[in-house]
Design an enzyme around this catalytic site. Structure first.
Site: not given
Ligand code: UDX
Length: 474
Positions: A150, A152, A154, A266, A276, A279
């Site tokens: 997946e 996805l 959150e 970025l 995610c 870990k």
């Molecule tokens: C992530 C993946 O995007 C998704 O494809 C996978 O299935 C699960 O893990 P998620 O953990 O829901 O999804 O959040 P995501 O939007 O990817 O952000 C992860 C973390 O990175 C957040 O703490 C967010 O604040 C941080 N982030 C994201 C940044 O610090 N800078 C960015 O430019 C983007």
């Protein structure tokens, strides 16, 4: 098709609800009796936009039931495994829940079943699943195993499930591949009633990519590790911008215009969190290690991320001088907006550090308060951002919830003790906030520096700022 989904976390609930939404009949199971009973009584165990509405609608239509794991296993023609794979102390993914499901399937299921691993698992888990299913099978079970990672996020999981960029399946069995194509056909053709949009923005269906099982498993870990690497990269660029006098927003914009780089992921800040990235990165490093590949690049990615909170706390110390006894408002607790999830959230490490420094922390989040309170009861949790800012010596923005973009700064100016905003997500325009009478500090941005200091920095790239706040009166 009759589909069973084992595990009712973010992934399992979204998967079950959306599979029912596109026309299948789904049983979703959960081992935690309290959570199962909540779901059976229509109570959501988590906050995820659109999910509750979809669940209500498909249950009303009789296409989704919440049942025990045993019932779900006995029922579905295809069984999606969506159980947790939390990190062990050594960074490995704990696969005991997956093993437990394999054991239960082996004991209870009969006839042909397609077993689909959707939980994020290390490469070669499919092969282990196959082996254990055959060891535990007692009812003449015939089965295929497929990986269907997946992607996805959150906060947008329903939208991501229904309008994905790609659907990846990994299996060596043509029968399994055909069944998965059938399951996902409404999504590939974008032929279903969309519960989110009246006219869907993404009309083109996703790419359906079929690979061998190992490759599909690797795609998931490699994708998340790559995205984490992008974030740590821009965070290091932000550090460099602060050191030499440049603006990370402009640098990221300039980089992102190259389609080979792309502008997403970025955004510099207090680091990535959630259940995610941290870990999966750890697990991927361990997989490489155990396979004899030195992926030290990813260890650096992890190290940079772990250093983000300390750097942020340094900014707080630099601005406040003495932190002990100060009242600090923390805006945003969830690891990202539109979720109530605080697992590995930067806010938690930040608040622990501030409490250790002797600050009184007052926090606000629109959804994640209860989950944060369970971890850090010593924080004062407030019902709105103004209450959190009452008498504060600093406001720290940690999660970029939309409501923080629409604050009444005049009201805030009279509520706080010291007008100081330290923005961990570069949400605000420095001139706007300064214009409201607040000192404003952000991450890696030139315009967060006093003008005179920025000019000095351009001349001397080795200069490191001692105080990068901008003081402007209203
Ligand atoms: C992530 C993946 O995007 C998704 O494809 C996978 O299935 C699960 O893990 P998620 O953990 O829901 O999804 O959040 P995501 O939007 O990817 O952000 C992860 C973390 O990175 C957040 O703490 C967010 O604040 C941080 N982030 C994201 C940044 O610090 N800078 C960015 O430019 C983007």
């Amino acid at each position: 098709m009759k589909l069973s989904v084992i595990g009712a976390g973010y992934v399992g609930l979204t998967t079950a609800a959306c599979l029912a939404q596109i026309g299948h009949d789904a049983f979703c199971s959960e081992n935690d009796a309290e959570k199962l009973s909540k779901l059976q009584n229509g109570v959501m165990p988590l906050f995820e936009p659109h999910l509750e509405g979809v669940i209500k609608a498909v249950r009303r239509a009789g296409r989704l039931c919440f049942r025990s794991t045993e019932e779900a296993i006995a029922w579905g023609d295809a069984i999606f495994i969506c159980v947790g794979t939390p990190p062990l102390a050594n960074g490995d993914a704990d696969l005991s829940a997956i093993e437990g499901v394999a054991r239960a399937i082996g004991k209870r299921a009969a006839g042909y079943r397609l077993i689909i691993e959707k939980s994020t698992v290390p490469v070669q888990t499919g092969a282990q699943l196959r082996k254990h299913l055959s060891v535990h099978s007692t009812n003449g079970l015939r089965y295929d195993v497929a990986s269907n990672p997946e992607f996805l996020r959150e906060g947008t999981s329903v939208e991501d499930f229904l309008h994905p960029d790609r659907i990846v399946i990994g299996t060596d069995s043509p029968r399994a591949s055909d069944l998965l194509r059938e399951i996902y056909e409404p999504i590939v053709k974008q032929k279903f009633t969309c519960p989110i949009h009246s006219s869907c923005p993404k009309r083109q269906g996703p790419i359906f990519l079929a690979t061998d099982t190992n490759s599909a498993e690797l795609i998931k870990h490699a994708s998340n590790s790559f995205l984490a690497m992008k974030i740590s990269f821009i965070n290091m660029v932000a550090n460099l911008c602060e050191a030499v006098g440049a603006d990370v927003t402009k640098v990221a914009q300039g980089m992102g215009l190259d389609p080979r780089i792309g502008s997403s992921f970025l955004n510099p800040g207090v680091g990535f969190g959630g259940f995610c990235f941290p870990k999966d990165l750890q697990a991927f490093i361990r997989i490489a290690e155990k396979s004899g590949c030195d992926f030290s690049l990813l260890r650096e990615v992890e190290k940079i991320n772990q250093g983000r909170i300390e750097l942020f706390v340094e900014k707080v110390r630099r601005e406040l001088w003495i932190v002990r006894g100060k009242r600090i408002a923390v805006w945003g607790l969830a690891f990202k907006p539109n979720t109530d999830d605080v697992r590995f959230a930067p806010s938690i490490s930040l608040m622990k550090a501030l409490l250790a420094d002797g600050a009184a922390v007052r926090a606000y989040d629109p959804e994640a308060t209860e989950k944060a309170r369970a971890i850090l009861p010593e924080v004062t949790y407030c019902s709105d951002p103004y209450q959190a800012a009452e008498g504060a010596d600093a406001i720290l923005l940690v999660t970029e919830w939309d409501e923080f973009r629409h604050m009444d700064w005049k009201r805030l100016r009279s509520a706080v003790e010291q007008p100081l905003v330290i923005d961990g997500r570069n949400v605000f325009n420095p001139e706007d906030i300064s214009g409201k009478g607040f000192r404003y500090v952000s991450i890696g941005r030139l315009d967060a520096l006093p003008r005179q200091l920025s000019e000095e920095k351009v001349e001397s790239s080795s200069f490191r700022a001692g105080n990068n706040a901008q003081e402007v009166t209203a």
